[in-house]
Write a protein that holds these residues in place. Structure first.
Motif, PDB file in Angstrom:
ATOM      1  N   GLY A  14      -2.378   0.760  14.418  1.00 39.03           N
ATOM      2  CA  GLY A  14      -1.077   1.040  13.827  1.00 39.03           C
ATOM      3  C   GLY A  14      -0.409   2.300  14.322  1.00 39.03           C
ATOM      4  N   ARG A  15      -0.913   2.866  15.425  1.00 35.53           N
ATOM      5  CA  ARG A  15      -0.334   4.106  15.957  1.00 35.53           C
ATOM      6  C   ARG A  15       0.173   3.874  17.375  1.00 35.53           C
ATOM      7  NH1 ARG A  15      -4.690   8.324  16.341  1.00 35.53           N
ATOM      8  NH2 ARG A  15      -5.710   6.519  17.219  1.00 35.53           N
ATOM      9  N   LEU A  16       1.249   4.575  17.710  1.00 38.12           N
ATOM     10  CA  LEU A  16       1.765   4.592  19.076  1.00 38.12           C
ATOM     11  C   LEU A  16       1.031   5.679  19.837  1.00 38.12           C
ATOM     12  CD1 LEU A  16       3.820   3.971  21.354  1.00 38.12           C
ATOM     13  CD2 LEU A  16       5.381   5.574  20.216  1.00 38.12           C
ATOM     14  N   LEU A  17       0.473   5.322  20.992  1.00 39.07           N
ATOM     15  CA  LEU A  17      -0.218   6.286  21.852  1.00 39.07           C
ATOM     16  C   LEU A  17       0.497   6.356  23.189  1.00 39.07           C
ATOM     17  CD1 LEU A  17      -3.908   5.131  21.277  1.00 39.07           C
ATOM     18  CD2 LEU A  17      -2.698   6.949  20.098  1.00 39.07           C
ATOM     19  N   LEU A  18       0.661   7.552  23.689  1.00 32.60           N
ATOM     20  CA  LEU A  18       1.243   7.768  25.007  1.00 32.60           C
ATOM     21  C   LEU A  18       0.217   8.525  25.833  1.00 32.60           C
ATOM     22  CD1 LEU A  18       3.710   7.457  26.820  1.00 32.60           C
ATOM     23  CD2 LEU A  18       4.558   9.614  25.906  1.00 32.60           C
ATOM     24  N   ASP A  19      -0.274   7.899  26.880  1.00 32.66           N
ATOM     25  CA  ASP A  19      -1.355   8.471  27.688  1.00 32.66           C
ATOM     26  C   ASP A  19      -2.525   8.903  26.807  1.00 32.66           C
ATOM     27  OD1 ASP A  19       0.022   8.008  30.081  1.00 32.66           O
ATOM     28  OD2 ASP A  19       1.040   9.940  29.965  1.00 32.66           O
ATOM     29  N   ASP A  20      -2.896   8.019  25.880  1.00 27.37           N
ATOM     30  CA  ASP A  20      -4.030   8.183  24.962  1.00 27.37           C
ATOM     31  C   ASP A  20      -3.821   9.235  23.873  1.00 27.37           C
ATOM     32  OD1 ASP A  20      -5.605   6.166  26.204  1.00 27.37           O
ATOM     33  OD2 ASP A  20      -6.116   7.592  27.784  1.00 27.37           O
ATOM     34  N   ALA A  21      -2.655   9.841  23.782  1.00 27.55           N
ATOM     35  CA  ALA A  21      -2.367  10.832  22.735  1.00 27.55           C
ATOM     36  C   ALA A  21      -1.448  10.212  21.683  1.00 27.55           C
ATOM     37  CB  ALA A  21      -1.713  12.073  23.335  1.00 27.55           C
TER      38      ALA A  21
END
Length: 91
Positions: A14-21
């Protein structure tokens, strides 16, 4: 636009991750970030962008149609009118 060329965009737990962050999205005001989608990820090419709407329950965006090729982007934001505390030119 949440993902730029070369980025890895993912939805996990349920989370958005950008380059694993994890990406903080306070403008969703507690709404689920992922509606109707299981875990998914995209690795963006050198001319691809990932776009998301802030009204996730009623938005068709890159979660549905995938990354957007740079050649298909024809506009540029030049003025912000919301939130009112940040009204003005976009730099």
């Amino acid at each position: 636009i949440v993902g730029l060329p070369g980025d890895r965009v993912a939805f996990e737990d349920g989370r958005l991750l950008l380059d694993d962050a994890p990406v903080a999205e306070p403008y969703l005001r507690g709404l689920p970030q992922v509606l109707g989608l299981e875990a998914a990820e995209w690795s963006l090419g050198e001319a691809e962008y990932f776009v998301l709407g802030d009204n996730r329950a009623h938005t068709t965006d890159s979660r549905t149609f995938g990354p957007v090729d740079a050649a298909r982007i024809v506009g540029r934001a030049w003025f912000r009118y919301w939130p009112l505390s940040k009204v003005g030119p976009v730099r």
